[in-house]
Design an enzyme around this catalytic site. Structure first.
Site, short mmCIF file in Angstrom:
data_model
loop_
_atom_site.label_atom_id
_atom_site.label_comp_id
_atom_site.label_asym_id
_atom_site.label_seq_id
_atom_site.Cartn_x
_atom_site.Cartn_y
_atom_site.Cartn_z
CG ASP A 29 8.59 -5.38 11.92
OD1 ASP A 29 7.46 -5.53 11.43
OD2 ASP A 29 8.80 -5.29 13.14
CG ASP A 87 -4.52 -7.67 15.35
OD1 ASP A 87 -5.40 -6.95 15.88
OD2 ASP A 87 -3.32 -7.43 15.46
CG ASP A 146 2.77 -6.82 10.60
OD1 ASP A 146 1.90 -7.17 9.81
OD2 ASP A 146 2.51 -6.29 11.71
CG ASP A 178 -2.17 -0.82 1.01
OD1 ASP A 178 -2.39 -1.29 -0.12
OD2 ASP A 178 -2.94 -1.00 1.98
#
Length: 524
Positions: free
Chosen positions: A188, A280, A186, A127
């Site tokens: 990282d 989540d 994610d 995004d």
């Protein structure tokens, strides 16, 4: 000169008279009521922490490990290059937003998962708004695709729904229809190659399980004092809260990354929703109300990065505090009316998971220790029992520290720092409960992966001072520091309780935070 002194004396005398007039009939009863409310909240938190401590000890001593409680058969050691129909098809989703520093790490870790390449679909959901970053990410995807990996670069026209919208959109593509499971990392996060081989068997052989969650580990926990404080808080969450929820109720909040879902469970629960900033947790609660079970694997560890700037940490904590409170507001009656789960699971979710941990814990920390207790120093008619002011908080803090024994020497500073952060968390909690203006604010946590990795090389990262206000000088923290300093000074001059020692230490902590000297400061 004498006129000015007389005027100042008159003003001080009038303020003193107003204080005495208002104190007995108004301030004393209000403050006593506040003390009683805070003690009640503190006892609720104490009982919850004590319960969690007892349960985790019993779990560690008597309960079997997850691979013994559930059916678990290791995946066959076939030649992974050949592939095998015995391996289910798995979708890996990597949501990204301008992740210049870490995109290579996360994509590389996903592409190195030990799973047949013909049974693995990797989906990079980008995004990003920076065209340069988008080109870099796409080029990296093409590089891995040229090596034979089934990796797809996906972009959207808008960021509607933020992360939830990207994940939801990713599941709609035809090339993922044959996938039975989806694992989310994610940008990282860096899973070990055997992540899928250790987690997938739980889902294959136990059709009632919807989610397998791994534990986060932090590659930069030693970066600065800020990251050490975060490690202490998160280690308790993973060592105790997640373990207890998984072992006793088969429920805990999905952490948004480092976990693998059964796609059928996501669909049955209603899919991803963007009504809060904790999509989540929202999905986890809805799936649990459908009767699905979750498994937490404490030894299935995934490396990740902690925010090392105070600005990034504040934004993250706002989202993590506001979102659960807002979700509680939206779902509490739905949980109460649900007929698929038993009473005790409902009670655990509503009272322990939401009310005590996500609301009471923030409020009692801030109001009791940063507002009410200092105010009692100005109003000696109101006393706080020593067991409520010292003994119980010490026990709660000790129970919180079990997750990170290596940082036990930082425990006292951790208390002071948590009190500072409790202000932001409490404010965010009220915003979520009232669904106020910032309830749906989403700021992606800044990652500094490559900057941190390169810091020890010949050209160290230069520190930037940033703007004077906004990032560097925080008036709210400095305002609380001034308030606490006045209360502490009053206790030194006129009080007998000697709480000024704690109050002045809290003043120092608020002041350090107020001037922005928390964490690292690197170019954005």
């Amino acid at each position: 000169m004498s006129t000015v002194q007389a005027t100042a004396s008159d003003i001080a005398g009038q303020i003193g008279m107003m204080w005495e007039v208002l104190k007995a009939p108004l301030l004393v009863p209000l403050l006593k009521s506040a003390v009683y409310i805070c003690i009640a909240m503190e006892l609720m938190l104490f009982v919850e922490r004590l319960y969690m401590g007892i349960v985790i000890v019993l779990v560690k001593i008597f309960m079997k490990k997850p691979d013994k409680r559930y059916k678990w058969i290791p995946m066959a050691d076939d030649d992974l290059e050949i592939g095998s129909a015995d391996f289910p098809k798995v979708l890996v989703q990597i949501p990204m937003f301008n992740e210049k520093e870490v995109y290579k790490i996360s994509i590389g870790a996903a592409c190195n998962l030990s799973w047949p390449s013909d049974r693995l679909v990797i989906q990079v959901l980008d995004d990003s708004t920076d065209p340069i970053v988008k080109d870099m990410v796409e080029t990296e995807c093409l590089r891995w695709e040229s090596k034979g990996l089934n990796i797809t670069y996906q972009i959207r026209e808008t960021r509607g729904g933020y992360k939830a919208g990207a994940l939801k959109e990713g599941l709609k593509h035809n090339y993922v229809k044959d996938c039975e499971y989806v694992v989310i990392f994610d940008a990282d996060f860096r899973p070990e190659p055997d992540f899928l081989r250790r987690s997938i068997p739980f889902l294959i052989h136990n059709p009632e399980i919807a989610l397998v969650q791994g534990r986060w580990r932090f590659v930069n926990s030693n970066e600065c004092l800020l990251t050490r404080m975060q490690e202490m808080s998160l280690d308790y969450h993973f060592t105790v809260e997640q373990e207890v929820g998984s072992s006793t109720h088969a429920f805990f909040g999905f952490n948004g990354t480092g976990g693998i879902w059964r796609i059928a469970a996501i669909n049955e629960a209603g899919g991803w929703k963007d009504r809060t900033t904790v999509e989540d947790m929202d999905l986890a609660v809805r799936a649990s109300l459908k009767g699905w079970k979750f498994v937490y694997l404490g030894d299935l560890q995934v490396k990740s990065e902690l925010p090392s700037t105070f600005k990034a940490f504040r934004f993250q904590q706002h989202r993590w505090s506001c979102g659960p409170a807002n979700l509680f507001r939206k779902m509490v009656m739905e949980i109460v009316r649900n007929k698929k789960v038993n009473f005790w699971k409902k009670f655990y979710v509503i009272y322990s998971f939401f009310f005590v941990r996500k609301i009471i814990a923030h409020m009692v920390t801030f109001f009791f220790f940063c507002v009410v207790l200092p105010l009692t120093l100005l109003v000696p008619e109101v006393e706080v029992p020593i067991w409520a002011a010292i003994y119980i908080p010490c026990i709660i803090t000790t129970l919180n520290s079990v997750g990170t024994p290596r940082s036990i020497h930082l425990l006292f500073y951790w208390i002071l720092f948590e009190n500072v952060m409790a202000y932001h968390r409490t404010k965010a909690t009220f915003i979520g409960l009232l669904e106020a203006k910032r309830a749906n604010e989403w700021v992606v946590t800044e990652k500094l992966g490559d900057a941190l990795k390169n810091k020890d090389k010949s050209k160290p990262v230069k520190k930037a001072r940033g703007p004077l206000f906004g990032d560097r000088i925080l008036p709210q923290e400095l305002g609380f520091a001034a308030f606490l300093f006045f209360c502490g000074l009053y206790d030194v001059l006129y009080g007998k309780r000697q709480y000024f020692v704690y109050v002045f230490l809290q003043v120092i902590t608020f002041t350090i935070a107020g001037f922005g000297y928390v964490g690292t400061i690197v170019p954005s």
